[in-house]
Structures are given as C-alpha cells and as structure tokens.
Design an enzyme around this catalytic site. Structure first.
Site, PDB file in Angstrom:
ATOM      1  N   GLY A  92      44.689  50.501  48.963  1.00 47.14           N
ATOM      2  CA  GLY A  92      45.889  49.945  49.570  1.00 47.14           C
ATOM      3  C   GLY A  92      46.433  50.826  50.676  1.00 47.14           C
ATOM      4  N   ARG A 120      46.593  41.843  46.484  1.00 43.46           N
ATOM      5  CA  ARG A 120      47.777  42.678  46.721  1.00 43.46           C
ATOM      6  C   ARG A 120      48.552  42.202  47.953  1.00 43.46           C
ATOM      7  NH1 ARG A 120      46.106  48.889  45.655  1.00 43.46           N
ATOM      8  NH2 ARG A 120      48.378  49.109  45.730  1.00 43.46           N
ATOM      9  N   ASP A 313      53.209  55.956  40.289  1.00 45.69           N
ATOM     10  CA  ASP A 313      51.803  56.003  39.873  1.00 45.69           C
ATOM     11  C   ASP A 313      51.595  56.711  38.541  1.00 45.69           C
ATOM     12  OD1 ASP A 313      50.869  54.571  42.041  1.00 45.69           O
ATOM     13  OD2 ASP A 313      50.543  56.357  43.269  1.00 45.69           O
ATOM     14  N   ARG A 344      50.272  46.568  36.250  1.00 45.24           N
ATOM     15  CA  ARG A 344      50.255  47.734  35.360  1.00 45.24           C
ATOM     16  C   ARG A 344      51.243  47.630  34.199  1.00 45.24           C
ATOM     17  NH1 ARG A 344      49.153  52.565  39.742  1.00 45.24           N
ATOM     18  NH2 ARG A 344      46.891  52.258  39.851  1.00 45.24           N
TER      19      ARG A 344
END
Length: 426
Positions: A92, A120, A313, A344
């Site tokens: 990304g 995405r 993250d 996620r």
C-alpha cells in the site's frame, strides 16, 4: 507452514530488520534526487522490493545486495514512461506514495498489485491529487486498482484529510513538491512523519506546524547516505513475546523510536510492562534507541484516540498481549484496521479465538478479557504478515503446538522472523 511450541522463557540480545516505511522512502527519494543515494540497513522484504522494481521499470539504476542499496538518482524528471504496468505487489505504501510522484510526471503509467491491493481504498489519495490537477482513473471511479495516471502541471492545495494517514499525507506532499505554489496537509491526528523527516535529510524545506505540514513547489532533492534503523513495528512482536512469557527479558538494538510510531511502547507501559530506552541518538533526522524489555504483570487498559495512529500496525500483537493481562482491554477508534491487508478486526478475532481467547469485535476495534490460558491451534495468516506474526507470539504462550498456514506472508516485513524467534525462545 510455521510451527510454534509453547516456551518457558524469551531472552537474549537481537536486532530487527530495517524500518519498512523508511526503506520505501529512501529508495523513492533517492530515485528522485540528483546524484547517488546509498542506503544501509534496507529492509529486503517483499514490499520494499516492489518499490525497487517499480523504479527500475521507470529507468532508475538500483543495485541491491541484501540490506545494502545504491540508487543512482536522475532528478525529479529523470523518470521515463514505463513500457509495462507497475506492479506494487502487496504494498500500500508503494502505490499510494507513487501516485503522488506519478501525478507530477509528464507521462502515462498504470499501477496494479495483488488481490489484497485490489480491495484497498485508493480514492483517499486519488481525490486530492485530482484536485491538484492530476488525471487519474481506476475501477469504481478511482476507488480501486488498477490506477491509470497521466501526470502534468499541478497546482498546490490546502487539504484537510479526513483520516490520519501517512500515506495520504505523503502522496499530497510529494505531488506538492512539483506543484505551483504552496501545498499543505492538515490531519485530525498526527500520523507518522517519516516523509517530512527524510525530505529534510534530502535538502527539502518542509514546514511542520502542529497537525499541518506545508511544502513549496519547485524544490529539488540531493542524493545522500541513509542509515535505516530497525523497524519498531517488527520489534513490537518481540516485545509481545516478552510480555506473554513470564520471567522473560530481551534487548533489541538499533530501533527507530520516532514519536509518531512509539504508541506500542506507551500502550505496553500503560498495561504495566517495562520498556526502557537506552543509547538514544538521532540518525538522518530519525530518533533511534536500544530497547530493554522486561516482563511484568499486566493490567487491561483502554487504547483509543490519538494513540491509535501511533500503533495502528501493532494492534494485532497488542490484542495477543491483552489476553495475558488482568481484566478488560478495550481498543476503539481503530476502524482503519478494516482496510488493511485483511479486515484486521475480523481476522484478529477469528484467529485469536481459536486459541481460546475471549475477544469480541466492535465496529471500530475489539474487547479482550484476560488473563486467559491459551491452547495451541491451527491458524491461517490469511496472507497478512502481521496476523501471522501476532499469532506466532500467541503460540509461544499457548499449551502444545500451534501451526500457522500461509506463513510466507511474514516475509513482507520481517524476513528471518521464524529463525529469530527460535533463537530467543528457550
């Protein structure tokens, strides 16, 4: 397939691979700079190698040997129109930052990636770049790849970003460096600022004022030597290993501790974990330190608000740590997790639940109850490197054996992860 067994102790002294965000930018800025840029400590993971591949296709000579890279820059307008599509793989960062660069170029280019990239959202960078004058098209009016960009003359804008995203901010600032007049980006919260710091290292004037960053068009970059520190996002998994195995301690050398990235340290300390920074220094505008990590009894906490962009993250491994904390841990304001390599939130909940963890999804995060005894499970990374590593850390605390399918995804950001884990788990 990666196999992990419960361990009694995590200890030793290690280094983690180079910072992924900084490695990407070093290659990109080196390609756009006048003269040669030498990069030490480059992360030779799949994502960063995609960045090298794309710039090679645009005529930039790049020599790469492990973590040593030499980029022979040709200046901002030394790129040539690529004869083939630019394949960003799973990255990304590559596609969004390169969108800003390609918006300035007097040629046509098409970027595409893997199945994950195809899902995405891209309009978050496409819309402001169009506002500056770039011609960009893609599936669903530029929401998804492939993206076709015809660059040219741009005009600076003052952009208020609806999300705190370093990728959005960086794409606009990079386009602004060759736009007429001034370009500024204002965020709701401060996102990671590696672009601003490295542009300064390459000789660019960048003005940072609170949540607003401003550049003026017509600036040039000058090649230089870059030393990439260890990636704190990778170190986070080793911090997690110490926190889920009582009695453990670990020294992690040469880690980047940029304050826009140290949310993991703040969160673990808030839960009672012990992390000490030693040998602090500044290298190429970036703060660096050694981390001394020591296990301690943990207590649940609330992770929310402006802390989220500083550890987005690291949330998968934080969720694992929370399973061993006393009481409830609540993660909120993290809806950005739903548009990562996987959703996620859903993936952490589904995979962590297989260990017997008590984890409940919410629209913008999750709730974890602890402490919970974990049992080894058959896990699928679902092609997401951070899910694979987080579940490996859970496996260190889980009774019996844990298997992780599609573990090759880990090479995206942490080549050598399994071998390092074997070295520190006693």
């Amino acid at each position: 397939m990666l196999k992990i067994r419960q361990t009694n102790l995590v200890s030793g002294e290690v280094q983690v691979p180079g910072d992924k965000s900084i490695s990407h930018r070093a290659v990109m800025f080196g390609a756009l700079a006048e003269g040669t840029t030498t990069i030490h400590g480059f992360l030779p993971g799949a994502d960063c190698l995609s960045t090298i591949s794309c710039f090679r296709r645009m005529g930039i000579e790049i020599e790469q040997n492990g973590d040593q890279v030499t980029v022979h820059g040709k200046g901002w307008f030394g790129l040539t129109e690529p004869a083939q599509h630019l394949d960003v793989g799973n990255s990304g960062t590559t596609i969004r930052l390169m969108a800003g660069i390609l918006a300035t170029q007097p040629f046509h280019a098409v970027m595409e990636g893997d199945e994950s990239i195809a899902r995405r959202p891209m309009r978050r960078v496409v819309a402001p770049l169009r506002e500056m004058g770039a011609k960009i098209d893609g599936r669903q009016n530029g929401e998804y790849t492939p993206l076709a960009i015809r660059g040219g003359e741009l005009t600076g804008i003052d952009y208020r970003s609806p999300v705190a995203s370093a990728q959005v901010k960086s794409a606009i600032l990079l386009a602004g460096l060759q736009a007429k007049g001034r370009t500024s980006v204002t965020e709701p919260h401060l996102s990671r600022d590696h672009t601003e710091r490295m542009l300064k290292a390459f000789g660019v004037e960048v003005v940072c004022d609170g949540l607003t960053v401003t550049v003026t068009g017509g600036q040039t970059l000058t090649g230089r030597t870059i030393h990439v520190p260890g990636d704190i996002s990778s170190a986070a998994f080793l911090i997690g290993a110490v926190m889920v195995v009582p009695g453990s301690s670990l020294v992690i050398r040469n880690v980047g501790v940029n304050p826009t990235r140290t949310g993991i340290i703040d969160a673990v300390r808030a839960m009672g974990g012990r992390i000490e920074l030693t040998n602090e220094r500044v290298v190429n505008e970036e703060p660096v330190a050694d981390l001394v990590v020591t296990h301690a009894p943990l207590t649940g906490t609330v992770i929310e608000g402006e802390l989220i962009p500083r550890l987005i993250d690291e949330i998968p491994v934080l969720a694992v740590i929370a399973t061993q904390a006393q009481g409830r841990t609540i993660i909120r304001d993290a809806q950005e997790l739903r548009v990562k390599e996987t959703d996620r939130i859903a993936t952490v909940v589904s995979e962590l639940s297989k260990f017997g963890a008590k984890v409940t999804p919410t629209e913008d995060g999750m709730i974890i109850e602890g402490p919970t005894k974990l049992t080894g499970a058959a896990i699928d990374s679902q092609g997401d490197h951070r899910i694979g590593m987080a579940m490996a850390i859970a496996g260190l605390a889980a009774q019996g054996e844990t298997t992780i399918a599609n573990a090759e995804a880990i090479n995206v950001s942490f080549p050598g992860f399994a071998a390092l884990l074997e070295k520190i788990a006693r």
